[in-house]
Scaffold this motif. Structure first.
Motif, PDB file in Angstrom:
ATOM      1  N   LEU A 172      40.654  52.421  48.467  1.00 37.99           N
ATOM      2  CA  LEU A 172      41.821  52.444  47.173  1.00 37.99           C
ATOM      3  C   LEU A 172      39.984  53.281  46.251  1.00 37.99           C
ATOM      4  CD1 LEU A 172      44.627  50.110  46.395  1.00 37.99           C
ATOM      5  CD2 LEU A 172      44.987  52.475  46.927  1.00 37.99           C
ATOM      6  N   LYS A 173      38.931  52.530  46.530  1.00 37.71           N
ATOM      7  CA  LYS A 173      38.360  52.621  46.024  1.00 37.71           C
ATOM      8  C   LYS A 173      37.622  54.319  45.873  1.00 37.71           C
ATOM      9  CE  LYS A 173      36.571  48.323  45.641  1.00 37.71           C
ATOM     10  NZ  LYS A 173      35.016  46.646  45.524  1.00 37.71           N
ATOM     11  N   ARG A 174      38.239  54.318  47.634  1.00 36.25           N
ATOM     12  CA  ARG A 174      36.832  55.957  48.163  1.00 36.25           C
ATOM     13  C   ARG A 174      38.170  56.518  47.518  1.00 36.25           C
ATOM     14  NH1 ARG A 174      35.603  55.990  54.100  1.00 36.25           N
ATOM     15  NH2 ARG A 174      35.440  57.874  53.144  1.00 36.25           N
ATOM     16  N   LEU A 175      39.480  56.530  47.846  1.00 33.71           N
ATOM     17  CA  LEU A 175      40.834  57.119  47.164  1.00 33.71           C
ATOM     18  C   LEU A 175      40.538  58.048  45.481  1.00 33.71           C
ATOM     19  CD1 LEU A 175      44.015  56.496  49.411  1.00 33.71           C
ATOM     20  CD2 LEU A 175      42.091  59.328  49.115  1.00 33.71           C
ATOM     21  N   MET A 176      40.136  56.644  44.592  1.00 32.83           N
ATOM     22  CA  MET A 176      39.892  56.860  43.242  1.00 32.83           C
ATOM     23  C   MET A 176      38.692  57.638  42.988  1.00 32.83           C
ATOM     24  SD  MET A 176      41.740  52.880  41.680  1.00 32.83           S
ATOM     25  CE  MET A 176      41.229  53.836  40.456  1.00 32.83           C
ATOM     26  N   LYS A 177      37.911  58.057  44.020  1.00 38.64           N
ATOM     27  CA  LYS A 177      36.691  58.964  43.765  1.00 38.64           C
ATOM     28  C   LYS A 177      37.597  60.442  43.522  1.00 38.64           C
ATOM     29  CE  LYS A 177      33.563  55.618  43.795  1.00 38.64           C
ATOM     30  NZ  LYS A 177      32.506  55.158  42.200  1.00 38.64           N
ATOM     31  N   VAL A 178      38.456  60.434  44.280  1.00 38.16           N
ATOM     32  CA  VAL A 178      38.803  61.904  44.214  1.00 38.16           C
ATOM     33  C   VAL A 178      40.345  61.883  43.661  1.00 38.16           C
ATOM     34  CG1 VAL A 178      37.101  62.717  46.398  1.00 38.16           C
ATOM     35  CG2 VAL A 178      39.606  62.114  46.755  1.00 38.16           C
ATOM     36  N   VAL A 179      41.122  61.378  44.095  1.00 39.25           N
ATOM     37  CA  VAL A 179      42.039  61.037  43.337  1.00 39.25           C
ATOM     38  C   VAL A 179      41.587  60.747  41.820  1.00 39.25           C
ATOM     39  CG1 VAL A 179      44.944  60.704  43.190  1.00 39.25           C
ATOM     40  CG2 VAL A 179      43.362  60.711  45.573  1.00 39.25           C
ATOM     41  N   PRO A 180      42.209  60.886  40.852  1.00 35.90           N
ATOM     42  CA  PRO A 180      41.915  60.433  39.560  1.00 35.90           C
ATOM     43  C   PRO A 180      43.027  59.734  39.096  1.00 35.90           C
ATOM     44  CG  PRO A 180      42.690  62.620  39.016  1.00 35.90           C
ATOM     45  CD  PRO A 180      42.406  62.501  40.544  1.00 35.90           C
ATOM     46  N   VAL A 181      42.620  58.267  38.157  1.00 32.14           N
ATOM     47  CA  VAL A 181      43.583  57.168  38.169  1.00 32.14           C
ATOM     48  C   VAL A 181      43.074  57.043  36.135  1.00 32.14           C
ATOM     49  CG1 VAL A 181      45.144  54.855  38.566  1.00 32.14           C
ATOM     50  CG2 VAL A 181      44.318  55.722  40.471  1.00 32.14           C
ATOM     51  N   LYS A 182      44.128  57.467  35.391  1.00 37.41           N
ATOM     52  CA  LYS A 182      43.943  56.474  33.705  1.00 37.41           C
ATOM     53  C   LYS A 182      44.929  55.076  34.113  1.00 37.41           C
ATOM     54  CE  LYS A 182      41.733  60.552  33.423  1.00 37.41           C
ATOM     55  NZ  LYS A 182      40.575  60.788  32.702  1.00 37.41           N
ATOM     56  N   GLY A 183      44.583  54.910  32.664  1.00 34.69           N
ATOM     57  CA  GLY A 183      44.883  53.564  32.192  1.00 34.69           C
ATOM     58  C   GLY A 183      45.002  53.638  30.797  1.00 34.69           C
ATOM     59  N   CYS A 184      45.953  52.850  29.933  1.00 33.28           N
ATOM     60  CA  CYS A 184      45.811  52.901  28.658  1.00 33.28           C
ATOM     61  C   CYS A 184      44.773  52.098  27.634  1.00 33.28           C
ATOM     62  CB  CYS A 184      46.956  52.923  28.295  1.00 33.28           C
ATOM     63  SG  CYS A 184      47.421  52.347  26.011  1.00 33.28           S
ATOM     64  N   LYS A 185      44.265  51.902  27.538  1.00 31.78           N
ATOM     65  CA  LYS A 185      42.958  50.903  26.482  1.00 31.78           C
ATOM     66  C   LYS A 185      43.778  50.188  26.027  1.00 31.78           C
ATOM     67  CE  LYS A 185      39.584  54.869  25.988  1.00 31.78           C
ATOM     68  NZ  LYS A 185      38.948  56.014  25.107  1.00 31.78           N
ATOM     69  N   TYR A 186      45.069  49.996  25.451  1.00 35.99           N
ATOM     70  CA  TYR A 186      46.028  49.278  25.525  1.00 35.99           C
ATOM     71  C   TYR A 186      46.741  48.519  25.811  1.00 35.99           C
ATOM     72  CZ  TYR A 186      43.022  51.557  21.317  1.00 35.99           C
ATOM     73  OH  TYR A 186      42.344  51.770  20.528  1.00 35.99           O
ATOM     74  N   CYS A 187      47.694  48.624  26.763  1.00 35.27           N
ATOM     75  CA  CYS A 187      48.334  48.024  27.296  1.00 35.27           C
ATOM     76  C   CYS A 187      47.877  48.748  28.809  1.00 35.27           C
ATOM     77  CB  CYS A 187      49.820  48.762  27.148  1.00 35.27           C
ATOM     78  SG  CYS A 187      50.466  50.584  27.506  1.00 35.27           S
ATOM     79  N   GLY A 188      48.176  47.726  30.007  1.00 36.58           N
ATOM     80  CA  GLY A 188      48.485  47.388  31.142  1.00 36.58           C
ATOM     81  C   GLY A 188      48.919  48.669  32.054  1.00 36.58           C
ATOM     82  N   GLU A 189      49.267  49.630  31.263  1.00 34.16           N
ATOM     83  CA  GLU A 189      50.173  50.884  31.576  1.00 34.16           C
ATOM     84  C   GLU A 189      48.948  52.180  32.412  1.00 34.16           C
ATOM     85  OE1 GLU A 189      53.670  54.326  31.141  1.00 34.16           O
ATOM     86  OE2 GLU A 189      53.652  52.489  29.926  1.00 34.16           O
TER      87      GLU A 189
END
Length: 411
Positions: A124-141
């Motif tokens: 997952l650490k390697r995949l997240m280098k090429v597949v972007p994943v966004k997270g909300c700064k105020y909630c856990g979504e």
């Protein structure tokens, strides 16, 4: 005039196979005479364990208690049935792991689950280098994509000022593969952890603790291994059997090499789309291996979860630490409401919105989009094939309208 009727009756019986003992249309003997004039049809039934479309997993309110995996009435019925069957019979010794011994056939499974967890995190650490994943700064979504989704579902700090809009930023692998922790028990049959010792007992990932209790040996987390069954001296009291007459323990034949987690500085992204697709397929395989193996371990080794909060305990009885802060915890003095856990309590799937082929989500067409676990969605966007078991919630067979006017025409 009865002679012709008898003759016709015999002819019909002969055609139906009654007189000669032949089989009828349905493969049964002595078919009725009226079936002689009915043709035989062979039907083909196609069954599919996965439904075409399925509802999303339900999000329970913080004021609502989790349902029991098995209803209480069914548990009582099974208990009465067991008491009825055991009436008048001598009570036998408890089987492993209740007698203190390990289930030998599950020791290799514990090593496979642990290594699958490490491989999943590294991939997952390697995949997240090429597949972007966004997270909300105020909630856990979180959202898998270069741009966060437009749905106003934020319930974090100052969400009323932003009218529920998310403030998207970068995220880590811990947001995709949630770290569920539990207390490490040096003796899984020992006394329950009291409230005063809640800071003295180390906390480790719950999945690792389950593997340790199932036979995984980690030097940094020692645990007691018995070679003889315990001796019961009461309903809940027992003593350990004398093992002085046993020879020295031999090297564990089930022991396998243990993988190590790679640090973030040593992670290298895939160099080509083909390597990314192969890595996504391997990650998806590790995800299924992890969940299937953990489910097999949970069938023999007890896992408890609080019915009000996400606290998990690996053992037959939950701990006594009064650290539950869920709804109406004052009435329970902070005590947890322990009940049997399910697989999603130990390995939360963390559902996210599935990106359609158009590559963008519109908030007016929210009801037409599907969802998938975050790990599965990352692998799919990395080039892996969609697993059959997740197609129901992804709603791949639903046509997405091109405009809001077209969506209003849908019945």
């Amino acid at each position: 005039c009865s002679a012709p009727r008898v003759q016709v009756r015999r002819q019909l019986d002969a055609v139906a196979g009654i007189g000669s003992g032949a089989r009828g249309c349905g493969g049964r003997f002595r078919a009725p005479a009226s079936s002689a004039s009915q043709p035989c049809y062979s039907s083909i039934v196609i069954r599919n364990d996965n439904s075409q479309n399925a509802d999303f997993p339900r999000n329970y309110s913080k004021r609502e208690k989790k349902p029991f995996p098995i209803p209480v009435l069914e548990l009582r019925r099974r208990a009465r049935q067991r008491m009825k069957e055991a009436e008048g019979k001598p009570r036998g010794p408890p089987p492993p792991p209740k007698n203190g011994l390990l289930v030998q056939r599950l020791i290799p499974e514990a090593y496979r689950v642990y290594n699958a967890r490490i491989s999943l995190i590294n991939n997952l650490k390697r995949l997240m280098k090429v597949v972007p994943v966004k997270g909300c700064k105020y909630c856990g979504e979180i959202h898998v994509g270069s741009v966060g989704h437009p749905f106003r579902t934020c319930r974090g700090m100052s969400s009323d000022k932003r009218k529920g809009e998310h403030d998207w930023g970068s995220t880590f692998v811990e947001a995709v593969f949630l770290p569920v922790e539990a207390y490490h028990l040096e003796d899984r049959l020992g006394p329950r952890i009291p409230h005063d010792q809640r800071f003295e007992v180390p906390r480790i990932p719950a999945l690792v603790e389950l593997c340790i209790q199932a036979g995984l040996d980690l030097p940094e987390y020692p645990t007691k291994r018995r070679r003889k069954p315990i001796v019961k001296i009461g309903r809940k009291e027992f003593v350990d059997a004398n093992e002085d007459d046993l020879p020295d323990p031999e090297p564990d034949k089930f022991k396998e090499p243990i993988l190590e987690e790679v640090s973030d500085d040593e992670i290298t992204p895939p160099s080509s789309p083909e390597e990314t697709a192969a890595l996504a397929e391997e990650t998806l395989k590790m995800w299924e291996t992890l969940r299937n193996g953990a489910l097999r371990l949970m069938k023999r080794y007890s896992v408890r979860v609080c019915g009000y909060c996400p606290e998990v305990h690996i053992g037959a009885s939950g701990h006594k630490a009064r650290n539950c802060g869920a709804f109406k915890h004052q009435q329970r003095n902070g005590q947890h409401g322990w009940q049997a856990a399910v697989l999603d309590d130990l390995i939360p799937p963390r559902y996210v919105w599935h990106m359609p082929e158009s590559g963008e989500l519109q908030k007016e067409l929210k009801i037409f989009y599907g969802q998938a676990p975050a790990v599965v969605e990352i692998c799919i966007q990395g080039g892996a094939q969609v697993p059959e078991k997740y197609k129901a919630t992804m709603r791949l067979d639903i046509g997405i309208p091109s405009s809001l006017k077209e969506a209003e025409m849908v019945v």
